[in-house]
Scaffold this motif. Structure first.
Motif, PDB file in Angstrom:
ATOM      1  N   ILE A   1      -3.850   6.424  -8.265  1.00  0.00           N
ATOM      2  CA  ILE A   1      -2.576   6.634  -7.568  1.00  0.00           C
ATOM      3  C   ILE A   1      -1.646   5.509  -8.030  1.00  0.00           C
ATOM      4  O   ILE A   1      -1.940   4.325  -7.806  1.00  0.00           O
ATOM      5  N   ILE A   2      -0.586   5.892  -8.727  1.00  0.00           N
ATOM      6  CA  ILE A   2       0.458   4.926  -9.128  1.00  0.00           C
ATOM      7  C   ILE A   2       1.749   5.582  -8.657  1.00  0.00           C
ATOM      8  O   ILE A   2       2.259   6.504  -9.302  1.00  0.00           O
ATOM      9  N   HIS A   3       2.207   5.164  -7.507  1.00  0.00           N
ATOM     10  CA  HIS A   3       3.258   5.925  -6.836  1.00  0.00           C
ATOM     11  C   HIS A   3       4.443   5.019  -6.508  1.00  0.00           C
ATOM     12  O   HIS A   3       4.276   3.954  -5.905  1.00  0.00           O
ATOM     13  N   THR A   4       5.630   5.476  -6.896  1.00  0.00           N
ATOM     14  CA  THR A   4       6.840   4.713  -6.602  1.00  0.00           C
ATOM     15  C   THR A   4       7.570   5.369  -5.447  1.00  0.00           C
ATOM     16  O   THR A   4       7.742   6.591  -5.425  1.00  0.00           O
ATOM     17  N   GLN A   5       7.968   4.558  -4.463  1.00  0.00           N
ATOM     18  CA  GLN A   5       8.882   5.025  -3.428  1.00  0.00           C
ATOM     19  C   GLN A   5       9.925   3.933  -3.276  1.00  0.00           C
ATOM     20  O   GLN A   5       9.742   2.851  -3.833  1.00  0.00           O
ATOM     21  N   PRO A   6      11.038   4.173  -2.580  1.00  0.00           N
ATOM     22  CA  PRO A   6      12.117   3.190  -2.659  1.00  0.00           C
ATOM     23  C   PRO A   6      11.639   1.737  -2.493  1.00  0.00           C
ATOM     24  O   PRO A   6      11.060   1.383  -1.471  1.00  0.00           O
ATOM     25  N   ASP A   7      11.842   0.963  -3.537  1.00  0.00           N
ATOM     26  CA  ASP A   7      11.524  -0.465  -3.577  1.00  0.00           C
ATOM     27  C   ASP A   7      10.040  -0.803  -3.414  1.00  0.00           C
ATOM     28  O   ASP A   7       9.673  -1.961  -3.243  1.00  0.00           O
ATOM     29  N   GLN A   8       9.199   0.201  -3.432  1.00  0.00           N
ATOM     30  CA  GLN A   8       7.758  -0.060  -3.299  1.00  0.00           C
ATOM     31  C   GLN A   8       6.981   0.658  -4.406  1.00  0.00           C
ATOM     32  O   GLN A   8       7.311   1.788  -4.749  1.00  0.00           O
ATOM     33  N   LEU A   9       5.963  -0.038  -4.889  1.00  0.00           N
ATOM     34  CA  LEU A   9       5.046   0.584  -5.850  1.00  0.00           C
ATOM     35  C   LEU A   9       3.638   0.500  -5.251  1.00  0.00           C
ATOM     36  O   LEU A   9       3.195  -0.589  -4.864  1.00  0.00           O
ATOM     37  N   ILE A  10       2.986   1.642  -5.158  1.00  0.00           N
ATOM     38  CA  ILE A  10       1.615   1.679  -4.631  1.00  0.00           C
ATOM     39  C   ILE A  10       0.661   1.888  -5.808  1.00  0.00           C
ATOM     40  O   ILE A  10       0.801   2.850  -6.562  1.00  0.00           O
ATOM     41  N   ILE A  11      -0.289   0.958  -5.973  1.00  0.00           N
ATOM     42  CA  ILE A  11      -1.317   1.131  -7.012  1.00  0.00           C
ATOM     43  C   ILE A  11      -2.659   1.135  -6.292  1.00  0.00           C
ATOM     44  O   ILE A  11      -3.080   0.107  -5.743  1.00  0.00           O
ATOM     45  N   SER A  12      -3.271   2.278  -6.235  1.00  0.00           N
ATOM     46  CA  SER A  12      -4.460   2.427  -5.386  1.00  0.00           C
ATOM     47  C   SER A  12      -5.308   3.595  -5.887  1.00  0.00           C
ATOM     48  O   SER A  12      -5.035   4.163  -6.942  1.00  0.00           O
ATOM     49  N   GLY A  13      -6.348   3.925  -5.115  1.00  0.00           N
ATOM     50  CA  GLY A  13      -7.194   5.070  -5.491  1.00  0.00           C
ATOM     51  C   GLY A  13      -7.763   4.901  -6.892  1.00  0.00           C
ATOM     52  O   GLY A  13      -7.915   5.868  -7.631  1.00  0.00           O
ATOM     53  N   LEU A  14      -8.106   3.681  -7.252  1.00  0.00           N
ATOM     54  CA  LEU A  14      -8.462   3.399  -8.655  1.00  0.00           C
ATOM     55  C   LEU A  14      -9.874   3.863  -8.986  1.00  0.00           C
ATOM     56  O   LEU A  14     -10.297   3.841 -10.130  1.00  0.00           O
ATOM     57  N   SER A  15     -10.581   4.323  -7.976  1.00  0.00           N
ATOM     58  CA  SER A  15     -11.796   5.149  -8.120  1.00  0.00           C
ATOM     59  C   SER A  15     -12.869   4.568  -9.045  1.00  0.00           C
ATOM     60  O   SER A  15     -13.555   5.303  -9.757  1.00  0.00           O
ATOM     61  N   GLY A  16     -12.941   3.245  -9.050  1.00  0.00           N
ATOM     62  CA  GLY A  16     -14.059   2.596  -9.731  1.00  0.00           C
ATOM     63  C   GLY A  16     -13.975   2.532 -11.241  1.00  0.00           C
ATOM     64  O   GLY A  16     -14.990   2.301 -11.897  1.00  0.00           O
ATOM     65  N   HIS A  17     -12.750   2.714 -11.809  1.00  0.00           N
ATOM     66  CA  HIS A  17     -12.708   2.579 -13.279  1.00  0.00           C
ATOM     67  C   HIS A  17     -11.448   1.872 -13.768  1.00  0.00           C
ATOM     68  O   HIS A  17     -11.018   2.077 -14.894  1.00  0.00           O
TER      69      HIS A  17
END
Ligand SMILES: Cc1cc2nc3c(=O)[nH]c(=O)nc-3n(C[C@H](O)[C@H](O)[C@H](O)COP(=O)(O)OP(=O)(O)OC[C@H]3O[C@@H](n4cnc5c(N)ncnc54)[C@H](O)[C@@H]3O)c2cc1C
Length: 372
Positions: A319-335
């Protein structure tokens, strides 16, 4: 004071984000629960595989190639070895998705690989027993990264570049205050124009609607004869017995201790306390031992093991998700350790309002039904 960027979670991705943003001249605040590197996130246990002919799909290849350049740069800058190019042998059924993806990634991006029959694998490495019908894809330029060493350097370099670091300090909430981000921590409140969420598994505590499931995982070091040592040219390995159901990975032995883990399976958990130590479940050692004894006859008993967590997204893609002024980097699922450098660079570009050279649309949260 208003920071240009606040990094919430300064482990693998966050330490790189803090460094690249500070290096670009931004006023950066890095926050972490602990003092990275540490063993409470997803980055401990010394090593992480680095592969380019990507078994999880060719959409990752442009990013992983850039990640490799950045690791090489980091290595040169710090004068310490971060990447061991021991090669990685991928082994699986001829018709497995993982092997198909690795082959397609290699041919589309001209990544050097050798396609090997089971017999050819066993001729080259007689210490491996390859099941009938399986094939090998050997990538000589792949290898492994020293994860904690790399994070330690990013943290130090970020500090030298002027980054403010607030460690051993959990972030407890993020809200918007006008056009700035208000970040509440155990140490007080901080403000930033942009924010990157890189808090790993437990980002779910700050963003409860994030479709991420923490999963307890284990890995261990096992006695192995000399033929499995890196100095005897034994490579890193990925063994896909059955796609998504029975997948193992590991590293060439160091001083006759071979590290192995199971990528599939594990126990879904909902709090850090549930991440019980290695050995809490009989299968922790049992599954690794069964796997090793079936394919690496020169391995013996467990020397020691550890537990760790994966942050699983529903489709196992980032999950590499941009929303106003925020970047979410998550759900990297072990790799994702191998991508930490490039994800940090992506975060730094985001903080400077620069567009990414990569197509990040496949990684957006919009592919799932629920917003967070
Ligand atoms: C056993 C195991 C083996 C793996 N093998 C590989 C491999 O071979 N190759 C590969 O590429 N990847 C591998 N991975 C995956 C890779 O290690 C992870 O995807 C990567 O480390 C995740 O990086 P991260 O920055 O999201 O998380 P982390 O590195 O865990 O960083 C998150 C940070 O956020 C902090 N934090 C959490 N909550 C808060 C809060 N509220 N406030 C402040 N800080 C907070 C944590 O303390 C932590 O330091 C493996 C993972 C595991 C567990």
């Amino acid at each position: 004071m208003i920071y240009d960027l606040i990094v919430v979670g300064s482990g693998s991705v966050g330490s790189a984000a803090g460094y690249y943003a500070a290096k670009a001249g931004l006023k950066v605040l890095m926050i972490d629960n602990g003092h990275p590197p540490h063993d409470q996130g997803s980055h401990h246990g010394e090593t992480r595989l680095m592969r380019h002919a990507y078994g999880q799909g060719e959409i990752y290849v442009p990013m992983v190639l850039r990640a490799q350049q950045l690791w090489d740069e980091l290595e040169e800058q710090v004068g310490e070895r971060i990447m061991h190019r021991c090669g990685v042998i991928n082994i699986g059924p001829n018709d497995s998705e993982y092997i198909r993806n690795a082959n397609e990634s290699a041919s589309r991006y001209q990544i050097p690989v050798e396609m090997l029959t089971a017999e050819a694998v066993m001729k080259r490495w007689p210490q491996i027993k390859v099941p009938h019908g399986f094939v090998g894809v050997f990538e000589p330029n792949a290898g492994y990264l020293k994860s904690e060493v790399a994070i330690g350097h990013f943290i130090r370099l970020a500090k030298e570049a002027g980054c403010t670091q607030l460690f051993n300090c959990p972030t407890t909430g993020v809200t918007r205050d006008g056009d700035v981000q208000k970040v509440e921590t155990a140490n007080g409140v901080y403000f930033g124009r942009k924010l990157v969420f890189s808090a790993g598994t437990w980002l779910t505590k700050l963003l409860p609607k994030l479709p991420v499931q923490p999963v307890r995982k284990v890995f261990g070091w096992y006695q192995a004869d000399d033929s499995y040592n890196e100095n005897n040219k034994f490579p890193g390995f990925v063994f896909v017995i059955k796609d998504n159901e029975s997948e193992f990975y590991g590293f060439p032995a160091n001083n006759n201790a071979l590290k192995v883990g199971k990528h599939s399976g594990g126990q879904p958990i909902n709090s850090p306390e549930e991440r019980t130590p290695f050995g809490a479940f009989p299968e922790d050692n049992g599954e690794l031992l069964d796997f090793l004894h079936s394919v690496f006859p020169g391995t013996r008993e467990c020397i020691y093991g550890k537990s760790c967590t994966y942050d699983m997204s529903p489709d196992k893609h980032f999950i590499i998700h941009t929303q106003p002024d925020q970047l979410i980097i998550s759900g990297l699922s072990g790799h994702a350790f191998k991508f930490a450098s490039v994800l940090g660079e992506i975060a730094a570009a985001f903080a400077q309002n620069k567009s990414s050279p990569f197509d990040l649309s496949p990684f957006s949260l919009s592919r799932f039904a629920k917003p967070c």
